[in-house]
Enzyme design. Structure first.
Site, PDB file in Angstrom:
ATOM      1  N   LYS A 272       0.888   0.558  -3.676  1.00 16.41           N
ATOM      2  CA  LYS A 272      -0.378   0.170  -3.040  1.00 16.41           C
ATOM      3  C   LYS A 272      -0.565   0.770  -1.643  1.00 16.41           C
ATOM      4  CE  LYS A 272      -1.798  -3.921  -5.528  1.00 16.41           C
ATOM      5  NZ  LYS A 272      -0.624  -4.189  -6.402  1.00 16.41           N
TER       6      LYS A 272
ATOM      7  N   GLU B 256      -9.882  -8.728  -0.066  1.00 13.60           N
ATOM      8  CA  GLU B 256      -9.432  -9.903  -0.816  1.00 13.60           C
ATOM      9  C   GLU B 256      -8.029  -9.607  -1.326  1.00 13.60           C
ATOM     10  OE1 GLU B 256     -11.090  -7.410  -2.093  1.00 13.60           O
ATOM     11  OE2 GLU B 256      -9.754  -6.990  -3.783  1.00 13.60           O
TER      12      GLU B 256
ATOM     13  N   SER C  39       5.970   1.352 -10.616  1.00 12.58           N
ATOM     14  CA  SER C  39       5.007   1.114  -9.535  1.00 12.58           C
ATOM     15  C   SER C  39       5.557   0.313  -8.361  1.00 12.58           C
ATOM     16  CB  SER C  39       3.756   0.431 -10.093  1.00 12.58           C
ATOM     17  OG  SER C  39       4.102  -0.745 -10.796  1.00 12.58           O
TER      18      SER C  39
HETATM   19  C1  PLP Z   1      -0.718  -4.419  -7.765  1.00 11.64           C
HETATM   20  C2  PLP Z   1       0.369  -3.868  -8.571  1.00 11.64           C
HETATM   21  C3  PLP Z   1       0.124  -3.267  -9.835  1.00 11.64           C
HETATM   22  C4  PLP Z   1      -1.226  -3.256 -10.492  1.00 11.64           C
HETATM   23  O1  PLP Z   1      -2.200  -2.509  -9.843  1.00 11.64           O
HETATM   24  P1  PLP Z   1      -2.866  -1.228 -10.493  1.00 11.64           P
HETATM   25  O2  PLP Z   1      -4.049  -0.993  -9.654  1.00 11.64           O
HETATM   26  O3  PLP Z   1      -3.205  -1.572 -11.916  1.00 11.64           O
HETATM   27  O4  PLP Z   1      -1.863  -0.147 -10.428  1.00 11.64           O
HETATM   28  C5  PLP Z   1       1.194  -2.696 -10.508  1.00 11.64           C
HETATM   29  N1  PLP Z   1       2.439  -2.712  -9.999  1.00 11.64           N
HETATM   30  C6  PLP Z   1       2.713  -3.268  -8.803  1.00 11.64           C
HETATM   31  C7  PLP Z   1       4.113  -3.252  -8.307  1.00 11.64           C
HETATM   32  C8  PLP Z   1       1.692  -3.869  -8.045  1.00 11.64           C
HETATM   33  O5  PLP Z   1       1.964  -4.418  -6.860  1.00 11.64           O
END
Ligand code: PLP
Length: 400
Positions: free
Chosen positions: A96, A118, A383
């Site tokens: 993010k 938000e 992610s």
């Molecule tokens: C917020 C989050 C996501 C989901 O967000 P996307 O916009 O769908 O990528 C995925 N993995 C992690 C670790 C997150 O914090």
């Protein structure tokens, strides 16, 4: 090296459409400030100083490029060849920050004093509060009262980072009300503040902007993968909530003949309220200012959703995912709550990496896929890291 990216240059169109998906469905008062953000972004994204500043931030502050790692033990166990793009090693532990730093840099260039957003589970709030601290901007995060109680560690982090938390007490006191509240606050002071969205969702230009900022994941990974193996991966996969980490990694491979799988949370069943697999079970509709595929209840309103991973329980999906899926460029994978937890433990035990429950969805799907495609190489967007999830997992899924 000159990047060839005909797809990214053509989508979205000037009005923010990916085919019939996307666009901008917003109150008249928001049209002017959002079109100003759009104009500024179009200009700055071609500006040498802006590009260079962002490059330096990524390198010296965020710690990019993040590595790709060949998960040898998992690959040996399930077959196939599984590689992980390590966004868990990005500063703050998830992808993010890639777009939050860029959105804040944009705000700085526009002379704004304050970032407003938000947050649901608090991940976006923490990333934005981090960016605000870096740039010396004020930060105001709107969060439902229910989520404040549920996600307390993230609330503490935001406070430590200097953000102001606005508790939202209307309606169900969760994400939807928080979005409304943040929009209201932004409308009161569009001159000095900037609205910063948390994924590839919302009205134009946010889905494009956030995708472009997140595409760093894919362009790094493509180059690293080529260097490591001499080829492109056969398949690339990522979990999809709003869809920003997935669009980030997919971006660099859309013009290649590489299979792309967007993994949706199948939760604990296929009834409304038991999952948040919007592309799998949803229908076309407008929500939060854009046209996409969404989950609706019997009254045609946004349906209640569920996932064990609170970052991906969203009743719609970024419009670009709706488009790419509609033309058959991407496929959908599904992963249940239980499969995600199993993958969470597998990666921890076999590779010494504790993944976020969101990322565990992509990994679980990759492992299922690898069993049936043993000769393929698979690139997974990891992610984020799982520190935020450890208490929940050990309490609800104790190891015996
Ligand atoms: C917020 C989050 C996501 C989901 O967000 P996307 O916009 O769908 O990528 C995925 N993995 C992690 C670790 C997150 O914090």
């Amino acid at each position: 090296m000159q990047r060839q990216k005909p797809y990214l240059d053509s989508f979205p169109d000037v009005n923010g459409y990916f085919g019939k998906f996307g666009g901008s469905f917003i109150p008249a008062e928001l049209e002017k400030p959002f079109s100003q953000i759009n104009e500024a972004y179009n200009k700055l994204s071609k500006d040498f100083n802006f590009i260079n500043e962002l490059k330096n931030i990524r390198k010296y502050y965020q710690g990019r490029p993040t590595p790709i790692y060949y998960a040898k033990n998992i690959s040996n166990k399930v077959g196939g060849n599984i590689y992980l793009k390590r966004e868990d090693l990005n500063h703050t532990g998830a992808h993010k920050l890639n777009h939050c730093m860029a959105e804040a840099l944009l705000a700085k260039h526009l002379g704004k004093k304050k970032l407003i957003a938000e947050t649901g589970a608090g991940q976006h709030g923490v990333a934005l509060a981090t960016a605000a601290a870096y740039f010396g901007l004020e930060c105001e995060i709107h969060m439902g009262e229910v989520d404040i109680k549920k996600e307390y560690p993230n609330v503490v982090k935001m406070k430590i980072l200097g953000a102001k938390i606005v508790a939202v007490t209307k309606g169900l006191k969760t994400l939807k009300e928080a979005v409304d509240s943040a929009f209201e606050a932004y409308l009161k002071d569009t001159e000095n503040s900037m609205f910063a969205i948390g994924s590839v969702v919302g009205p134009h230009p946010f889905p494009k902007m956030v995708r472009d900022f997140q595409s760093v994941i894919g362009f790094e990974a493509r180059e690293q993968f080529l260097e490591m193996t001499g080829k492109l991966p056969d398949m690339v996969t990522a979990c999809v909530g709003g869809g920003s980490n997935a669009m980030g990694i997919f971006s660099a491979f859309i013009d290649d003949s590489v299979k792309l799988y967007a993994v949706e949370p199948a939760g604990k069943g296929d009834k409304i309220g038991e999952h948040s697999a919007s592309l799998t079970y949803g229908e076309e509709g407008i929500m939060h200012g854009f046209n996409s595929i969404m989950l609706k209840n019997e009254n045609k309103e946004p349906a209640p959703v569920h996932s064990i991973a609170s970052g991906i329980d969203y009743p719609s999906v970024g419009p670009e995912h709706a488009y790419l899926n509609s033309i058959g460029r991407t496929n959908i994978g599904l992963c249940s709550d239980d499969e995600a937890v199993e993958a969470f433990y597998t990666l921890s035990r076999l590779e010494g990496i504790i993944p976020a429950l969101e990322s565990s969805h992509a990994l679980a799907f990759a492992m299922k896929y690898a069993k049936e495609h043993k000769d393929e190489s698979i690139l997974v967007s990891l992610s984020g890291r799982g520190d935020k999830d450890i208490d929940f997992v050990i309490e609800n899924y104790p190891l015996v």
